[in-house]
Design a protein around this motif. Structure first.
Motif, PDB file in Angstrom:
ATOM      1  N   ALA A  79       0.843  -1.215   0.000  1.00 36.42           N
ATOM      2  CA  ALA A  79       0.000   0.000   0.000  1.00 36.42           C
ATOM      3  C   ALA A  79       0.875   1.260   0.000  1.00 36.42           C
ATOM      4  O   ALA A  79       0.581   2.238  -0.708  1.00 36.42           O
ATOM      5  CB  ALA A  79      -0.917  -0.012   1.223  1.00 36.42           C
ATOM      6  N   ALA A  80       1.962   1.215   0.755  1.00 38.87           N
ATOM      7  CA  ALA A  80       2.833   2.396   0.837  1.00 38.87           C
ATOM      8  C   ALA A  80       3.531   2.653  -0.501  1.00 38.87           C
ATOM      9  O   ALA A  80       3.614   3.790  -0.969  1.00 38.87           O
ATOM     10  CB  ALA A  80       3.866   2.190   1.939  1.00 38.87           C
ATOM     11  N   PHE A  84       1.199   4.154  -3.001  1.00 42.00           N
ATOM     12  CA  PHE A  84       0.872   5.558  -2.715  1.00 42.00           C
ATOM     13  C   PHE A  84       2.065   6.482  -2.953  1.00 42.00           C
ATOM     14  O   PHE A  84       1.906   7.608  -3.442  1.00 42.00           O
ATOM     15  CB  PHE A  84       0.411   5.648  -1.251  1.00 42.00           C
ATOM     16  N   TYR A 102       3.721  13.137   2.414  1.00 39.95           N
ATOM     17  CA  TYR A 102       3.348  11.743   2.710  1.00 39.95           C
ATOM     18  C   TYR A 102       3.145  11.385   4.186  1.00 39.95           C
ATOM     19  O   TYR A 102       2.520  10.373   4.486  1.00 39.95           O
ATOM     20  CB  TYR A 102       4.415  10.803   2.133  1.00 39.95           C
ATOM     21  N   MET A 158       0.499   8.536   5.111  1.00 39.63           N
ATOM     22  CA  MET A 158       1.123   7.215   5.302  1.00 39.63           C
ATOM     23  C   MET A 158       0.690   6.596   6.633  1.00 39.63           C
ATOM     24  O   MET A 158       0.479   5.387   6.734  1.00 39.63           O
ATOM     25  CB  MET A 158       2.649   7.363   5.243  1.00 39.63           C
ATOM     26  N   GLU A 178      -2.185   6.991   8.034  1.00 40.43           N
ATOM     27  CA  GLU A 178      -3.539   6.448   7.830  1.00 40.43           C
ATOM     28  C   GLU A 178      -3.488   5.102   7.123  1.00 40.43           C
ATOM     29  O   GLU A 178      -4.205   4.163   7.478  1.00 40.43           O
ATOM     30  CB  GLU A 178      -4.369   7.429   6.983  1.00 40.43           C
ATOM     31  N   ILE A 179      -2.626   5.022   6.097  1.00 36.84           N
ATOM     32  CA  ILE A 179      -2.526   3.775   5.325  1.00 36.84           C
ATOM     33  C   ILE A 179      -2.077   2.622   6.221  1.00 36.84           C
ATOM     34  O   ILE A 179      -2.665   1.542   6.228  1.00 36.84           O
ATOM     35  CB  ILE A 179      -1.532   3.973   4.141  1.00 36.84           C
ATOM     36  N   GLU A 184      -4.605   1.649   9.027  1.00 32.39           N
ATOM     37  CA  GLU A 184      -5.767   0.924   8.490  1.00 32.39           C
ATOM     38  C   GLU A 184      -5.441  -0.568   8.374  1.00 32.39           C
ATOM     39  O   GLU A 184      -6.245  -1.423   8.754  1.00 32.39           O
ATOM     40  CB  GLU A 184      -6.121   1.508   7.113  1.00 32.39           C
TER      41      GLU A 184
END
Ligand SMILES: Cc1cc2nc3c(=O)[nH]c(=O)nc-3n(C[C@H](O)[C@H](O)[C@H](O)COP(=O)(O)OP(=O)(O)OC[C@H]3O[C@@H](n4cnc5c(N)ncnc54)[C@H](O)[C@@H]3O)c2cc1C
Length: 471
Positions: free
Chosen positions: A366-367, A370, A406, A410, A412-413, A416
């Protein structure tokens, strides 16, 4: 009308004397500058009481006058809990309370005052042939009161537990100056709520810890330490399970480190020699304790089984103390080494141990989606499910622009993914002022109400570390 800084200083000097207070702006810097340099606030004064009685007088006065008190130990906390929020507070430094009151190695208990430096507590225990097994990279500065108040973990949690599990009792000054005398050394005490467990990990929001009775363990005769090559976090998890089956509670540490950590440290000259056997995408640092009267070789034979099962591809065992020291330096420098590569975004998170591979895979994917080029550096206490999930900026990026774009997103990502896997957004560093908003968002609302009720009951005027933990 709130008191002015001068009125606060005069009153406190009257209680602790001019030796017990620091007001010079430059001198106050040592208490105000925290390790990550994220929080910049001043204080009305630093007060350094020399005795428990003086701490009681300071607190009784602060409570009557509604003056916020920020307790501080070694000022090594990583979430800004030990430094002021508004700039009006007084920092209460416990560093003068630095006596080991008693040690009984046979009974496995040591009573240490809040200002004892963690490393000095280790030495005092070792001098009696015992061990206080809470080891952190900050142990040369961190103090018992701070370590307990942040419920610190470190590299031995796997075998011995975190600060809460290593504390048998505490003595603490309450917000109104009363003394709670809970310094017991009982393994069993079934007389109601566990007040010790409330004060430990409270980040100074419920009382000022002045001393604690701490658990001691027999000093191991030796350690068996190795760094092994593993292909992936999944293989590391299988290896961890195999180690537990073969050596049980002797498994002292199981730390996961990615190749990038070694690469950064070697490129920046942070290691005199490569501590690993050969290149590998992942490494596990494994350590076993060896007690008196037992034969060496348990780690070697467990690793032979792991090799046969193709869980590891190469390994190096520490032959001498210098090897062990180098292996641990490699691990301990993981956090610091990222600053050599520019800006980094950090997370101290935990998930159930079985979910560590999913955390690393999903979080990294995910990181990278993004922020293309971002470099995941997840490492840490795999055996506790606690990963320091950090990200270094892409090579050549501008540090300020990277953080501005970021940092927030980041978090939040990653949070989650952590929450989806049933994890915690703060594994061992606490909440402080860094994560108060996050705690409000993710903690069970009933748990938050219970915590607020406890806070109000013990600190009705809200003077203990205002704004921290619960906001
Ligand atoms: C290089 C480095 C490595 C670290 N490694 C780890 C690690 O592996 N594991 C880990 O868990 N943490 C780690 N930490 C963070 C860790 O929380 C602290 O190092 C340590 O636990 C805090 O001790 P301290 O005395 O510096 O407390 P401080 O930073 O001074 O205070 C921490 C908290 O305790 C409160 N407090 C301090 N003294 C008292 C008292 N007497 N009574 C009531 N409240 C008090 C403060 O108000 C604050 O909320 C690391 C930090 C650094 C800088």
């Amino acid at each position: 009308m709130p008191l002015t800084a001068n009125e606060i200083r005069d009153a406190l000097a009257g209680i602790v004397g001019s030796d017990g207070i620091v007001t010079d702006t430059e001198k106050m810097g040592a208490w105000l500058d925290e390790p990550r340099k994220r929080f910049h606030q001043t204080a009305s004064a630093i007060v350094t009481p020399p005795s428990v009685e003086a701490v009681q007088k300071v607190m009784a006065w602060a409570n009557q006058n509604h003056v916020g008190i920020v307790p501080q130990g070694g000022n090594t906390g990583l979430v800004g809990a030990q430094v002021p929020l508004s700039g009006r507070e007084v920092i209460l430094s416990l560093h003068k309370l630095d006596r080991i009151r008693s040690i009984n190695a046979g009974a496995g208990v040591m009573t240490a005052e809040a200002g004892v430096i963690l490393e000095n507590a280790h030495r005092a225990a070792e001098a009696e042939g015992a061990m206080f097994p809470l080891w952190l990279a900050s142990q040369g500065s961190a103090r018992i009161g701070g370590v307990l108040s942040s419920n610190a973990g470190g590299v031995n949690v796997l075998a011995y537990g975190n600060a809460r599990e290593l504390t048998m009792g505490v003595e603490a000054v309450l917000a109104d100056g009363r003394l709670y005398q809970g310094l017991n050394a009982l393994k069993k005490d079934n007389t109601g709520y566990d007040l010790k467990d409330l004060l430990v990990g409270a980040e100074g929001t419920l009382g000022i810890i002045t001393a604690a009775s701490l658990k001691l363990y027999p000093l191991p005769q030796d350690y068996e330490t190795a760094i092994v090559n593993v292909a992936s976090p999944d293989a590391a998890l299988e290896l961890f399970q195999l180690m537990r089956e073969r050596v049980g509670s002797r498994l002292n540490a199981f730390e996961l480190i990615p190749w990038i950590g070694l690469d950064i440290q070697l490129r920046h000259g942070m290691l005199d020699k490569d501590p690993t056997a050969s290149a590998s995408p992942w490494y596990a640092l494994i350590e076993l304790t060896r007690m008196a009267g037992t034969e060496p070789g348990a780690l070697q034979s467990a690793l032979e089984v792991a090799f046969d099962k193709t869980l590891i591809s190469d390994a190096v065992m520490a032959e001498a103390l210098a090897d062990r020291t180098r292996m641990w330096a490699f691990r301990e420098q993981m956090s610091e080494c990222q600053s050599r590569e520019g800006a980094s975004i950090k997370h101290d998170v935990s998930v159930p141990i079985a979910a560590v591979p999913a955390l690393i895979a999903e979080g990294s994917a995910a990181a990278e989606k993004f922020a293309p080029g971002i470099r995941p550096v997840p490492f840490g206490h795999m055996g506790d499910g606690n990963i320091h999930f950090n990200f270094s900026m892409p090579v050549g990026a501008d540090p300020k622009a990277f953080m501005a774009e970021y940092d927030e997103a980041m978090h939040e990502i990653i949070y989650e993914v952590v929450l989806k896997l049933g994890g915690s957004v703060s594994a061992e560093h606490g909440i402080g002022q860094l994560k108060t908003e996050l705690l409000r968002q993710v903690k069970d609302p009933v748990a938050l109400e219970m915590m607020r009720a406890i806070k109000t009951a013990l600190d009705p005027n809200g003077i203990l570390n205002p704004g921290k933990l619960l906001g």
